[in-house]
Design a protein around this motif. Structure first.
Motif, PDB file in Angstrom:
ATOM      1  N   VAL A 161       0.869  -1.179   0.000  1.00 25.63           N
ATOM      2  CA  VAL A 161       0.000   0.000   0.000  1.00 25.63           C
ATOM      3  C   VAL A 161       0.903   1.225   0.000  1.00 25.63           C
ATOM      4  CG1 VAL A 161      -1.768   1.308   1.244  1.00 25.63           C
ATOM      5  CG2 VAL A 161      -1.823  -1.196   1.278  1.00 25.63           C
ATOM      6  N   THR A 198      -7.464   0.344   5.422  1.00 23.25           N
ATOM      7  CA  THR A 198      -6.627   0.508   4.240  1.00 23.25           C
ATOM      8  C   THR A 198      -5.189   0.113   4.500  1.00 23.25           C
ATOM      9  OG1 THR A 198      -8.028   2.324   3.466  1.00 23.25           O
ATOM     10  CG2 THR A 198      -5.809   2.208   2.553  1.00 23.25           C
ATOM     11  N   VAL A 258      -4.341  -5.894   5.972  1.00 21.75           N
ATOM     12  CA  VAL A 258      -4.626  -5.851   4.544  1.00 21.75           C
ATOM     13  C   VAL A 258      -4.321  -7.178   3.868  1.00 21.75           C
ATOM     14  CG1 VAL A 258      -4.218  -3.372   4.400  1.00 21.75           C
ATOM     15  CG2 VAL A 258      -2.318  -4.945   4.014  1.00 21.75           C
ATOM     16  N   GLY A 309      -1.643  -8.112   2.529  1.00 19.74           N
ATOM     17  CA  GLY A 309      -1.134  -7.701   1.235  1.00 19.74           C
ATOM     18  C   GLY A 309       0.201  -8.248   0.819  1.00 19.74           C
TER      19      GLY A 309
END
Length: 391
Positions: free
Chosen positions: A152, A194, A198, A200
């Protein structure tokens, strides 16, 4: 196993991008998570822990080196100690120094078996100073690595940049990292989901882009072994990208091992007899450890005694206006005369922001602390300048 492991968020970004601002924002929101914070500073004195809001979270600080270099062992040790009180937190947030390459930090969660069994790297969050990043994109490998490794990316300080310039920056960043989610922010304000939990970080994606990601790092890049015939052997080399070339020659029973800090092709390094080049019988390249721009350094100053606010303004503002290109980052906590509150400021190049903070605590030592990070820093001049601000 992954659902039982503690998620870890690595927060990175170049000097002054807004990492501590984002950290404070996360800690001040009601999100229901109990967060343990590990901080790392690039500087001689540590003040970032004093700039973090007073929350219920535990803050651990490391300021004896860059987390991606000399103190990665400290990171593993602190993570191990944290797991002894697993019931005290739900999430770990690691804030790196602005000079950190996030790659070796991320490595920690994959190459250490005990850490890998207990912790899960949830994501790498990179904060980008949209106003100043153009100054560093070309000449700073750290900035590029931070962007490349991000899951991110927060384009922060967007209020200081024209929309067309932001679009241009986002296009540039997407060429460097097409998979990261990009969000535009002011004062690092963003929806917590966000940046936390996440899920991610994708190891397979990183290995696809950098196959040597999990390879152990060494303080050298190349090694070769020769079985030398009788006679005089000459070691020859030429100019290279660095002013110095570190090398180690080890003799052993007629064989000679040569270990070099850089690859031999960078310096034209070779062994010769009577003008004939001798090729090594075996050789190997190694993953080199991360290193920083040696021109960038820090000066930390601690000064007792109250300061005159007027003198500070007369000194600090002109100093940054005059040398702001070289002074990348400035941050400090000041003891201002006849003020009951700490004065906290941070600056990126010539852009300065600050104001009164919380009250000085009764058992707290009232002193001023400033850290400068940049190039061509004159320690004595900076110390004399701050002393000149005494009331």
């Amino acid at each position: 196993m992954s659902d039982l492991r503690v998620p870890v968020t690595v927060l990175t970004g170049f000097l002054g991008s807004g990492k501590t601002t984002l950290l404070n924002y996360i800690l001040s929101k009601h999100h229901g998570m109990r967060i343990a914070v590990i901080e790392n500073e690039f500087g001689e004195i540590g003040i970032d822990d004093a700039l973090v809001v007073n929350a219920d979270e535990e803050v651990f600080e490391m300021n004896n080196g860059c987390i991606c270099c000399t103190v990665r062992g400290d990171l593993i040790r602190i993570l191990g100690n944290l797991m002894n009180r697993r019931d005290k937190f739900d999430h770990i947030l690691v804030e790196t120094t602005g000079m950190a390459d996030p790659g070796p930090v991320a490595q920690t969660f994959f190459v250490d078996d005990e850490i890998r069994a207990q912790l899960q790297l949830d994501g790498i969050i990179t904060v980008v100073d949209a106003h100043h990043v153009w100054l560093h994109l070309e000449d700073s490998s750290e900035v590029r690595e931070q962007i490349a490794f991000a899951d991110v990316i927060l384009l922060n300080k967007t209020d200081l940049v024209e929309p067309a310039r932001l679009d241009e920056l986002e296009t540039r960043i997407r060429k460097m990292n097409s998979l990261a989610r990009i969000h535009r922010t002011v004062n690092a304000k963003v929806d917590i989901p966000t940046v936390m939990n996440v899920g991610g970080f994708d190891l397979e994606r990183v290995l696809d882009q950098r196959p040597d990601f999990l390879q152990k790092e060494y303080p050298f890049e190349w090694a070769g072994i020769w079985h030398l015939p009788a006679g005089i052997t000459e070691l020859r080399y030429g100019a290279g990208p660095d002013p110095f070339l570190g090398a180690l020659l080890i003799p052993a029973a007629g064989y000679y091992a040569l270990i070099t800090e850089h690859g031999p092709e960078e310096f034209g390094l070779r062994l010769e007899q009577s003008g004939v080049r001798l090729e090594p019988s075996s050789q190997r390249e190694f993953a080199a450890s991360h290193s920083h721009d040696e021109e960038i350094s820090s000066v930390g100053i601690t000064l007792e005694g109250a300061l005159s606010e007027a003198k500070v303004n007369q000194w600090l503002g002109p100093l940054l206006a005059r040398k702001g290109q070289d002074i990348l980052r400035t941050k400090g906590i000041l003891n201002i005369a006849q003020e009951n509150r700490r004065f906290v400021f941070q600056a990126v190049h010539m852009l300065l922001d600050g104001g009164p903070d919380r009250l000085w605590q009764p058992n707290e030592k009232r002193q001023s602390e400033i850290v400068f990070i940049g190039r061509n820093l004159d320690r004595e001049e900076l110390i004399a300048g701050l002393k000149g601000c005494l009331a």
